[in-house]
Design a protein around this motif. Structure first.
Motif, PDB file in Angstrom:
ATOM      1  N   THR A   1      42.461 -77.456 -18.983  1.00 27.91           N
ATOM      2  CA  THR A   1      42.427 -76.314 -19.890  1.00 27.91           C
ATOM      3  C   THR A   1      41.034 -75.704 -19.928  1.00 27.91           C
ATOM      4  N   ALA A   2      40.950 -74.420 -19.616  1.00 31.37           N
ATOM      5  CA  ALA A   2      39.656 -73.726 -19.544  1.00 31.37           C
ATOM      6  C   ALA A   2      39.889 -72.256 -19.233  1.00 31.37           C
ATOM      7  N   MET A   3      38.822 -71.484 -19.341  1.00 30.09           N
ATOM      8  CA  MET A   3      38.822 -70.137 -18.791  1.00 30.09           C
ATOM      9  C   MET A   3      38.409 -70.273 -17.325  1.00 30.09           C
ATOM     10  N   TYR A   4      39.182 -69.676 -16.437  1.00 31.76           N
ATOM     11  CA  TYR A   4      38.911 -69.758 -15.015  1.00 31.76           C
ATOM     12  C   TYR A   4      38.344 -68.429 -14.524  1.00 31.76           C
ATOM     13  N   TYR A   5      37.251 -68.539 -13.768  1.00 33.96           N
ATOM     14  CA  TYR A   5      36.542 -67.356 -13.279  1.00 33.96           C
ATOM     15  C   TYR A   5      36.500 -67.358 -11.752  1.00 33.96           C
ATOM     16  N   CYS A   6      36.611 -66.189 -11.191  1.00 35.66           N
ATOM     17  CA  CYS A   6      36.431 -65.965  -9.772  1.00 35.66           C
ATOM     18  C   CYS A   6      34.989 -65.517  -9.534  1.00 35.66           C
ATOM     19  N   ALA A   7      34.396 -65.985  -8.428  1.00 32.55           N
ATOM     20  CA  ALA A   7      33.036 -65.605  -8.086  1.00 32.55           C
ATOM     21  C   ALA A   7      32.969 -65.218  -6.621  1.00 32.55           C
ATOM     22  N   ALA A   8      32.031 -64.327  -6.289  1.00 34.22           N
ATOM     23  CA  ALA A   8      31.861 -63.885  -4.906  1.00 34.22           C
ATOM     24  C   ALA A   8      30.389 -63.644  -4.619  1.00 34.22           C
ATOM     25  N   ASN A   9      30.086 -63.517  -3.320  1.00 36.52           N
ATOM     26  CA  ASN A   9      28.707 -63.346  -2.856  1.00 36.52           C
ATOM     27  C   ASN A   9      27.862 -64.580  -3.153  1.00 36.52           C
ATOM     28  N   TYR A  10      28.100 -65.605  -2.346  1.00 34.96           N
ATOM     29  CA  TYR A  10      27.300 -66.820  -2.430  1.00 34.96           C
ATOM     30  C   TYR A  10      25.883 -66.515  -1.960  1.00 34.96           C
ATOM     31  N   ILE A  11      24.887 -66.817  -2.786  1.00 36.33           N
ATOM     32  CA  ILE A  11      23.512 -66.449  -2.463  1.00 36.33           C
ATOM     33  C   ILE A  11      22.644 -67.642  -2.101  1.00 36.33           C
ATOM     34  N   GLY A  12      23.253 -68.848  -2.073  1.00 39.06           N
ATOM     35  CA  GLY A  12      22.499 -70.020  -1.661  1.00 39.06           C
ATOM     36  C   GLY A  12      22.432 -71.079  -2.739  1.00 39.06           C
ATOM     37  N   GLY A  13      22.050 -72.278  -2.355  1.00 32.14           N
ATOM     38  CA  GLY A  13      21.977 -73.387  -3.292  1.00 32.14           C
ATOM     39  C   GLY A  13      23.297 -74.135  -3.356  1.00 32.14           C
ATOM     40  N   SER A  14      23.450 -74.955  -4.370  1.00 31.12           N
ATOM     41  CA  SER A  14      24.680 -75.733  -4.544  1.00 31.12           C
ATOM     42  C   SER A  14      25.821 -74.817  -4.951  1.00 31.12           C
ATOM     43  N   TRP A  15      26.918 -74.848  -4.223  1.00 32.59           N
ATOM     44  CA  TRP A  15      27.996 -73.880  -4.458  1.00 32.59           C
ATOM     45  C   TRP A  15      28.602 -74.025  -5.838  1.00 32.59           C
ATOM     46  N   TYR A  16      28.511 -75.215  -6.422  1.00 33.47           N
ATOM     47  CA  TYR A  16      29.154 -75.474  -7.704  1.00 33.47           C
ATOM     48  C   TYR A  16      28.273 -75.070  -8.888  1.00 33.47           C
ATOM     49  N   GLU A  17      27.110 -74.516  -8.600  1.00 33.57           N
ATOM     50  CA  GLU A  17      26.227 -74.026  -9.656  1.00 33.57           C
ATOM     51  C   GLU A  17      26.457 -72.529  -9.855  1.00 33.57           C
ATOM     52  N   PRO A  18      26.679 -72.074 -11.096  1.00 34.11           N
ATOM     53  CA  PRO A  18      26.934 -70.655 -11.337  1.00 34.11           C
ATOM     54  C   PRO A  18      25.833 -69.727 -10.808  1.00 34.11           C
ATOM     55  N   LEU A  19      24.592 -70.166 -10.828  1.00 38.64           N
ATOM     56  CA  LEU A  19      23.493 -69.312 -10.371  1.00 38.64           C
ATOM     57  C   LEU A  19      23.535 -69.036  -8.874  1.00 38.64           C
ATOM     58  N   SER A  20      24.384 -69.760  -8.147  1.00 38.59           N
ATOM     59  CA  SER A  20      24.503 -69.558  -6.702  1.00 38.59           C
ATOM     60  C   SER A  20      25.394 -68.377  -6.352  1.00 38.59           C
ATOM     61  N   TRP A  21      25.948 -67.698  -7.348  1.00 38.83           N
ATOM     62  CA  TRP A  21      26.905 -66.617  -7.117  1.00 38.83           C
ATOM     63  C   TRP A  21      26.452 -65.341  -7.802  1.00 38.83           C
ATOM     64  N   LYS A  22      26.694 -64.208  -7.112  1.00 36.91           N
ATOM     65  CA  LYS A  22      26.183 -62.935  -7.616  1.00 36.91           C
ATOM     66  C   LYS A  22      27.182 -62.194  -8.484  1.00 36.91           C
ATOM     67  N   TYR A  23      28.472 -62.236  -8.087  1.00 37.14           N
ATOM     68  CA  TYR A  23      29.472 -61.433  -8.799  1.00 37.14           C
ATOM     69  C   TYR A  23      30.528 -62.313  -9.444  1.00 37.14           C
ATOM     70  N   TRP A  24      30.986 -61.854 -10.611  1.00 37.00           N
ATOM     71  CA  TRP A  24      31.951 -62.615 -11.403  1.00 37.00           C
ATOM     72  C   TRP A  24      33.052 -61.711 -11.929  1.00 37.00           C
ATOM     73  N   GLY A  25      34.243 -62.318 -12.053  1.00 35.96           N
ATOM     74  CA  GLY A  25      35.317 -61.650 -12.754  1.00 35.96           C
ATOM     75  C   GLY A  25      35.232 -61.935 -14.244  1.00 35.96           C
ATOM     76  N   GLN A  26      36.190 -61.391 -14.985  1.00 35.39           N
ATOM     77  CA  GLN A  26      36.196 -61.540 -16.437  1.00 35.39           C
ATOM     78  C   GLN A  26      36.877 -62.832 -16.889  1.00 35.39           C
ATOM     79  N   GLY A  27      37.615 -63.463 -16.014  1.00 31.93           N
ATOM     80  CA  GLY A  27      38.240 -64.739 -16.346  1.00 31.93           C
ATOM     81  C   GLY A  27      39.701 -64.618 -16.733  1.00 31.93           C
ATOM     82  N   THR A  28      40.408 -65.712 -16.555  1.00 28.15           N
ATOM     83  CA  THR A  28      41.798 -65.813 -16.975  1.00 28.15           C
ATOM     84  C   THR A  28      42.002 -67.196 -17.595  1.00 28.15           C
ATOM     85  N   GLN A  29      42.665 -67.235 -18.738  1.00 32.13           N
ATOM     86  CA  GLN A  29      42.788 -68.479 -19.497  1.00 32.13           C
ATOM     87  C   GLN A  29      43.928 -69.346 -18.971  1.00 32.13           C
TER      88      GLN A  29
END
Length: 122
Positions: free
Chosen positions: A89-117
């Motif tokens: 159970t969570a809000m699920y977000y899509c991310a795109a444009n991997y910019i480097g670093g650990s893929w599982y870290e949010p800061l590694s991604w440039k673009y985000w969707g608004q989420g779906t619960q």
């Protein structure tokens, strides 16, 4: 204008399934995509990522239950979630444009969707 739009969230019983979709627009190249989730009072965590060539990685908590896929022709990424658990159970977000670093870290991604619960009941 770059945009990511998620859909497919909802409620499910434990053991059930859901499929999330993420449509991207405004990108001029194929993209590495990812799904993250954020439960109440927790940080955003990486769930899965997939490269344009289809190479996928998963967080250990979802291996064997979730499948990420991408239809480059449709500019859409998917997350098939089987054997759902209440802890999914969570809000699920899509991310795109991997910019480097650990893929599982949010800061590694440039673009985000608004989420779906996603809500899973026991």
């Amino acid at each position: 204008q770059v945009q990511l739009v998620e859909s497919g969230g909802g409620s499910a019983q434990a053991g059930g399934s859901l499929r999330l979709s993420c449509v991207r627009s405004g990108f001029n190249t194929e993209n590495t995509m990812a799904w993250f989730r954020q439960a109440p009072t927790k940080g955003r965590e990486g769930v899965a990522r997939i490269s344009p060539a289809g190479v996928a990685y998963y967080d250990d908590s979802v291996k064997g239950r979730f499948t990420i896929s991408q239809d480059n022709a449709q500019n859409t990424a998917y997350l098939r979630m089987n054997s759902l658990k209440p802890e999914d159970t969570a809000m699920y977000y899509c991310a795109a444009n991997y910019i480097g670093g650990s893929w599982y870290e949010p800061l590694s991604w440039k673009y985000w969707g608004q989420g779906t619960q996603v809500t899973v009941s026991s």
